[in-house]
Design a protein around this motif. Structure first.
Motif, short mmCIF file in Angstrom:
data_model
loop_
_atom_site.label_atom_id
_atom_site.label_comp_id
_atom_site.label_asym_id
_atom_site.label_seq_id
_atom_site.Cartn_x
_atom_site.Cartn_y
_atom_site.Cartn_z
N ALA A 21 18.21 29.29 1.13
CA ALA A 21 18.71 28.49 2.26
C ALA A 21 19.39 29.41 3.28
N ALA A 22 20.17 30.37 2.77
CA ALA A 22 20.86 31.30 3.68
C ALA A 22 19.85 32.13 4.46
N ARG A 23 18.79 32.59 3.79
CA ARG A 23 17.77 33.38 4.50
C ARG A 23 17.08 32.53 5.57
N GLY A 24 16.79 31.29 5.21
CA GLY A 24 16.13 30.41 6.17
C GLY A 24 16.99 30.17 7.39
N LEU A 25 18.28 29.97 7.16
CA LEU A 25 19.16 29.61 8.27
C LEU A 25 19.68 30.84 9.03
N LEU A 26 19.78 31.97 8.33
CA LEU A 26 20.32 33.17 9.00
C LEU A 26 19.21 34.08 9.52
N GLY A 27 17.98 33.83 9.10
CA GLY A 27 16.90 34.76 9.46
C GLY A 27 16.59 35.60 8.25
N HIS A 28 15.31 35.80 7.98
CA HIS A 28 14.91 36.32 6.67
C HIS A 28 15.50 37.67 6.31
N LYS A 29 15.68 38.55 7.31
CA LYS A 29 16.10 39.92 6.95
C LYS A 29 17.60 40.13 7.15
N ASN B 86 16.60 20.30 2.81
CA ASN B 86 16.06 21.51 2.19
C ASN B 86 15.36 22.34 3.25
N ILE B 87 15.25 23.64 3.00
CA ILE B 87 14.42 24.47 3.87
C ILE B 87 12.97 23.97 3.81
N MET B 88 12.51 23.65 2.60
CA MET B 88 11.10 23.29 2.39
C MET B 88 10.90 21.78 2.25
N ASN B 89 9.73 21.33 2.68
CA ASN B 89 9.39 19.91 2.54
C ASN B 89 8.45 19.66 1.36
N TRP B 90 8.00 20.74 0.71
CA TRP B 90 7.17 20.55 -0.48
C TRP B 90 7.62 21.54 -1.55
N PRO C 210 -0.50 26.79 12.79
CA PRO C 210 0.75 27.49 13.11
C PRO C 210 1.92 26.55 12.85
N PRO C 211 3.17 27.07 12.77
CA PRO C 211 4.32 26.19 12.53
C PRO C 211 4.33 25.03 13.52
N PRO C 212 4.73 23.87 13.07
CA PRO C 212 4.66 22.68 13.93
C PRO C 212 5.63 22.74 15.10
N VAL C 213 5.24 22.06 16.16
CA VAL C 213 6.16 21.88 17.29
C VAL C 213 6.70 20.46 17.16
N PRO D 211 10.72 30.60 -5.36
CA PRO D 211 11.22 30.48 -3.99
C PRO D 211 10.06 30.50 -3.00
N PRO D 212 10.22 29.85 -1.85
CA PRO D 212 9.14 29.85 -0.86
C PRO D 212 8.95 31.22 -0.23
N THR D 213 7.73 31.46 0.27
CA THR D 213 7.48 32.69 1.00
C THR D 213 8.00 32.52 2.45
N GLU D 214 8.02 33.65 3.16
CA GLU D 214 8.46 33.59 4.57
C GLU D 214 7.60 32.64 5.38
N LYS D 215 6.27 32.70 5.14
CA LYS D 215 5.35 31.85 5.92
C LYS D 215 5.57 30.39 5.63
N GLU D 216 5.79 30.08 4.36
CA GLU D 216 6.04 28.68 4.00
C GLU D 216 7.33 28.19 4.67
N MET D 217 8.33 29.06 4.63
CA MET D 217 9.61 28.66 5.25
C MET D 217 9.43 28.48 6.76
N ALA D 218 8.64 29.39 7.36
CA ALA D 218 8.45 29.30 8.82
C ALA D 218 7.78 27.99 9.20
N HIS D 219 6.93 27.47 8.30
CA HIS D 219 6.27 26.20 8.61
C HIS D 219 7.27 25.04 8.58
N CYS D 220 8.19 25.07 7.63
CA CYS D 220 9.09 23.91 7.46
C CYS D 220 10.36 24.00 8.31
N LEU D 221 10.74 25.20 8.74
CA LEU D 221 12.01 25.33 9.47
C LEU D 221 12.12 24.46 10.72
#
Ligand code: URA
Length: 279
Positions: free
Chosen positions: A205-213, A152-156, A59-62, A173-183
């Motif tokens: 970057a805007a989707r990552g920071l503002l929320g995907h939808k 960056n939103i992503m680390n890889w 799951p996304p890291p804590v 571009p990264p998928t939602e799941k990939e972004m959720a892992h790195c956010l």
């Protein structure tokens, strides 16, 4: 592979929404996609079992930042990112996980999408052609790269099929799941640097920071102030958009967004700077 195909479909939809009517795909590229899909053999839209299991296992890291000064906290974060099993698994052999760079006391934090070919080799964000343009933009603002923080939103680098020489061609571009892992890692960088304001470069970057939808086309949110965790967030174009459309009009649009950033950061603005790209 399913993630890569979904991401390609997302990117095609994004290009269509931004007015692109045609993209050319080489016969080799198409063939490589067909082969990969046939080899995996999973029904369209269904996650292969091992992929679903992998997501459940990771799951996304804590992120728990230690007490201490900014450098100590950033060093601890870097160690966590470098040891993250998902980051390690996603990076191809010989390539690097990428974390942000710059001043930990920066007032302005730029956030891009994901490392590309040069970035995953050097382990630093924005060092390729888009990065060189971003550096010029920063210099145009009267600053240097070392005065700001760039993440960056992503680390890889999101994966795509490789050519026969084992080299990845192009980016997706990264998928939602990939972004959720790195956010969580990006949020931690924001917490450490505590910039006065952030600038999202491009739609991902805007989707990552503002929320995907949060929006459809980038034009709906670009050039305006938003909020990210209580900090002002300006959304503008990604420098690679300017590389693809190097007209004075597109340069002026991104520059007007940066003038707003300079104003909000109480930076001095000369008449010359105000007039950039007007002619
Ligand atoms: N594009 C990005 O969004 N980030 C990078 O680091 C390089 C190119």
């Amino acid at each position: 592979m399913r993630l890569a195909i979904n991401a390609i479909a997302d990117e095609l939809r994004r290009l269509k929404a931004s007015g692109v009517g045609q993209v050319s795909v080489s016969e080799e590229g198409l063939e490589s996609l067909r082969r990969s899909v046939a080899e995996r053999g999973s029904p369209a839209g269904e996650a292969p079992a091992e992929e679903a299991a992998d997501e459940a296992a990771h799951p996304p890291p804590v992120v728990v930042l230690p007490r201490g000064d900014k450098q100590a906290r950033w060093d601890a974060l870097r160690s966590q990112v470098l040891e993250d099993p998902v980051c390690k698994a996603k990076v191809r052999p010989g390539k690097k996980v990428v974390l942000g760079v710059g001043s930990l006391d920066a007032s302005i934090m730029f956030v891009g999408e994901a490392p590309g070919a040069e970035e995953e080799v050097q382990g630093e964000p924005f060092v390729g052609p888009a990065g060189q343009l971003l550096t010029k933009m920063i210099v145009g603002m009267g600053l240097s790269r070392g005065d700001v923080y760039i993440g960056n939103i992503m680390n890889w680098r999101p994966d795509l099929p490789v050519d026969p020489g084992g080299v990845q061609v192009g980016n997706r571009p990264p998928t939602e799941k990939e972004m959720a892992h790195c956010l969580p890692y990006l949020r931690a960088q924001v917490e450490i640097v505590a910039p006065r304001l952030l600038v999202a470069l491009g739609a991902t970057a805007a989707r990552g920071l503002l929320g995907h939808k949060a929006f459809g086309a980038l034009g709906e949110v670009r050039g305006a102030w938003h909020d990210f965790g209580g900090r002002p967030l300006m959304v503008t174009y990604h420098p690679s958009y300017i590389l693809r459309n190097p007209t004075n009009r597109t340069k002026r649009l991104i520059w007007e967004d940066l003038l707003k950033v300079m104003e909000r950061a109480n930076m001095p603005i000369s008449e010359k700077q105000r007039g950039f790209f007007l002619k």
